[in-house]
Write an enzyme that holds these catalytic residues in place. Structure first.
Site, PDB file in Angstrom:
ATOM      1  NE  ARG A  67      -3.715   0.363   2.295  1.00  0.00           N
ATOM      2  CZ  ARG A  67      -4.435   0.686   3.365  1.00  0.00           C
ATOM      3  NH1 ARG A  67      -4.625  -0.190   4.334  1.00  0.00           N
ATOM      4  NH2 ARG A  67      -4.971   1.887   3.486  1.00  0.00           N
ATOM      5  CG  ASP A 101      -4.025   8.748   1.503  1.00  0.00           C
ATOM      6  OD1 ASP A 101      -3.850   9.883   1.986  1.00  0.00           O
ATOM      7  OD2 ASP A 101      -5.083   8.409   0.922  1.00  0.00           O
ATOM      8  CG  HIS A 116      -9.185   5.371  10.798  1.00  0.00           C
ATOM      9  ND1 HIS A 116     -10.108   5.094   9.813  1.00  0.00           N
ATOM     10  CD2 HIS A 116      -9.907   5.556  11.941  1.00  0.00           C
ATOM     11  CE1 HIS A 116     -11.329   5.125  10.332  1.00  0.00           C
ATOM     12  NE2 HIS A 116     -11.235   5.412  11.609  1.00  0.00           N
ATOM     13  N   PRO A 212     -20.683  10.502  -4.663  1.00  0.00           N
ATOM     14  CG  PRO A 212     -19.244   9.793  -6.351  1.00  0.00           C
ATOM     15  CD  PRO A 212     -19.286  10.135  -4.889  1.00  0.00           C
ATOM     16  CD  GLU A 213     -21.627   4.270  -4.716  1.00  0.00           C
ATOM     17  OE1 GLU A 213     -21.683   3.627  -3.644  1.00  0.00           O
ATOM     18  OE2 GLU A 213     -20.957   3.922  -5.703  1.00  0.00           O
TER      19      GLU A 213
HETATM   20  P1  OAD Z   1     -15.169   3.381   2.006  1.00  0.00           P
HETATM   21  O1  OAD Z   1     -14.483   2.590   0.962  1.00  0.00           O
HETATM   22  O2  OAD Z   1     -16.025   2.652   2.977  1.00  0.00           O
HETATM   23  O3  OAD Z   1     -16.072   4.489   1.320  1.00  0.00           O
HETATM   24  C1  OAD Z   1     -15.593   5.324   0.309  1.00  0.00           C
HETATM   25  C2  OAD Z   1     -16.706   6.270  -0.087  1.00  0.00           C
HETATM   26  O4  OAD Z   1     -16.176   7.189  -1.038  1.00  0.00           O
HETATM   27  C3  OAD Z   1     -17.915   5.590  -0.747  1.00  0.00           C
HETATM   28  O5  OAD Z   1     -19.113   6.048  -0.119  1.00  0.00           O
HETATM   29  C4  OAD Z   1     -17.847   6.084  -2.191  1.00  0.00           C
HETATM   30  O6  OAD Z   1     -19.144   6.250  -2.776  1.00  0.00           O
HETATM   31  C5  OAD Z   1     -17.136   7.401  -2.044  1.00  0.00           C
HETATM   32  N1  OAD Z   1     -16.389   7.841  -3.240  1.00  0.00           N
HETATM   33  C6  OAD Z   1     -15.722   7.102  -4.152  1.00  0.00           C
HETATM   34  N2  OAD Z   1     -15.133   7.888  -5.055  1.00  0.00           N
HETATM   35  C7  OAD Z   1     -15.415   9.176  -4.712  1.00  0.00           C
HETATM   36  C8  OAD Z   1     -15.078  10.449  -5.242  1.00  0.00           C
HETATM   37  N3  OAD Z   1     -14.317  10.579  -6.306  1.00  0.00           N
HETATM   38  N4  OAD Z   1     -15.559  11.547  -4.605  1.00  0.00           N
HETATM   39  C9  OAD Z   1     -16.338  11.441  -3.498  1.00  0.00           C
HETATM   40  N5  OAD Z   1     -16.685  10.259  -2.958  1.00  0.00           N
HETATM   41  C10 OAD Z   1     -16.220   9.139  -3.532  1.00  0.00           C
HETATM   42  O7  OAD Z   1     -14.046   4.242   2.763  1.00  0.00           O
HETATM   43  P2  OAD Z   1     -14.124   5.003   4.156  1.00  0.00           P
HETATM   44  O8  OAD Z   1     -15.469   5.582   4.393  1.00  0.00           O
HETATM   45  O9  OAD Z   1     -12.962   5.915   4.203  1.00  0.00           O
HETATM   46  O10 OAD Z   1     -10.267   2.077   8.182  1.00  0.00           O
HETATM   47  O11 OAD Z   1     -13.894   3.821   5.169  1.00  0.00           O
HETATM   48  C11 OAD Z   1     -13.677   4.112   6.518  1.00  0.00           C
HETATM   49  C12 OAD Z   1     -12.619   3.220   7.100  1.00  0.00           C
HETATM   50  O12 OAD Z   1     -12.905   1.841   6.805  1.00  0.00           O
HETATM   51  C13 OAD Z   1     -11.241   3.434   6.503  1.00  0.00           C
HETATM   52  O13 OAD Z   1     -10.539   4.489   7.095  1.00  0.00           O
HETATM   53  C14 OAD Z   1     -10.563   2.126   6.784  1.00  0.00           C
HETATM   54  C15 OAD Z   1     -11.682   1.177   6.444  1.00  0.00           C
HETATM   55  O14 OAD Z   1     -11.650  -0.045   7.100  1.00  0.00           O
HETATM   56  C16 OAD Z   1      -9.114   1.533   8.591  1.00  0.00           C
HETATM   57  O15 OAD Z   1      -8.302   1.029   7.835  1.00  0.00           O
HETATM   58  C17 OAD Z   1      -8.924   1.610  10.050  1.00  0.00           C
END
Ligand code: OAD
Length: 241
Positions: A67, A101, A116, A212-213
């Site tokens: 990563r 990141d 995190h 977007p969702e």
């Molecule tokens: P997710 O993968 O759960 O969600 C990502 C979100 O970003 C989704 O709702 C997508 O629709 C949205 N998305 C994708 N592309 C986008 C764009 N270009 N602009 C705006 N939105 C977009 O990721 P997180 O919510 O960050 O934790 O997940 C939370 C935590 O779960 C992470 O920090 C990680 C994971 O397990 C740890 O690693 C501790």
């Protein structure tokens, strides 16, 4: 929608952003829960839990090394840059990010709390030793230099682990004091971060969701902008002084 968002942003004195993996998606970093996301392809229990690390530390180190290599290839996108611009324009702005990141810092953010942890930190599995290292070598099975017994591990928060208590309490202060919360690129399913959205709303803040969702937190939003953050945020900031 963008015009309405601009008006809310113009009137906000203490804006705050809560970001997730979607903020870095346009930089080329995979999200976790979308199709092709990291937790669709890999098992979180193996790679992001203390038990997974106890079972196979080498596999966990290799995955995090991969990563880090991925992130080294990526640059901040216009979404990251827009949040840095907001930091410059609004002295009370803070970014709470779930992303590990470091791209917000690379973009120039300074008022940022990494809920995190960070891919660029490593720490001891058993004692409080922790060190930031932008090079983070692949320290397979290396022992902690301080306690000499624990294994070094990535400095990210895993499932079943608490967040840094100072970061949680500072975040809660910021959330309850903000007048506008931008919820940016997060599926809002992981707590305590997801809980910051209703907390801000109860404290009287307006909420703008950029995603977007739909998410479980969309119902709290004053405005929802169903666009990628790299497009929506720069448009919202255009002309803001
Ligand atoms: P997710 O993968 O759960 O969600 C990502 C979100 O970003 C989704 O709702 C997508 O629709 C949205 N998305 C994708 N592309 C986008 C764009 N270009 N602009 C705006 N939105 C977009 O990721 P997180 O919510 O960050 O934790 O997940 C939370 C935590 O779960 C992470 O920090 C990680 C994971 O397990 C740890 O690693 C501790």
């Amino acid at each position: 929608m963008i015009e309405q968002a601009k008006a809310l942003l113009r009137g906000a004195k203490r804006p705050l952003a809560l970001a997730g993996a979607g903020l870095s998606a346009e930089s080329g970093i995979p999200t976790f829960r979308n199709s092709g996301g990291l937790w669709k392809e890999k098992k979180a229990e193996d790679l992001a839990t203390p038990d997974g690390f106890r079972r196979d530390p080498q596999m966990v180190w290799e995955w995090y090394a991969h990563r880090r290599d991925q992130v080294r290839e990526c640059k901040p996108n216009p979404g990251h840059t827009a949040l840095v611009e907001l930091e410059r324009l609004r002295p009370e702005f803070w970014l709470l990010t779930q992303n590990v990141d470091g791209l917000s810092r690379t973009a120039g953010a300074t008022r940022v709390l990494e809920l995190h942890g960070s891919l660029w930190v490593f720490k001891c599995f058993t004692c409080p030793y922790s060190r930031q290292d932008l090079q983070v070598p692949t320290l397979l099975n290396n022992q902690c230099p301080v306690c000499k017994t624990g294994l070094l591990r990535p400095g990210v928060v895993w499932f079943h682990e608490p967040l840094d208590p100072w970061i949680v309490s500072r975040s809660q202060e910021l959330v309850t004091a903000c007048d506008l919360l931008l919820v940016v690129g997060t599926s809002a399913q992981v707590y305590p971060a997801a809980g910051f959205v209703p907390l801000a709303m109860q404290a009287g803040a307006k909420i703008i969701e950029i995603n977007p969702e739909d998410t479980p937190m969309s119902k709290y939003a004053t405005l929802t902008i169903r666009q990628p953050v790299g497009k929506a945020l720069p448009e919202m900031l255009a002309g803001l002084i």
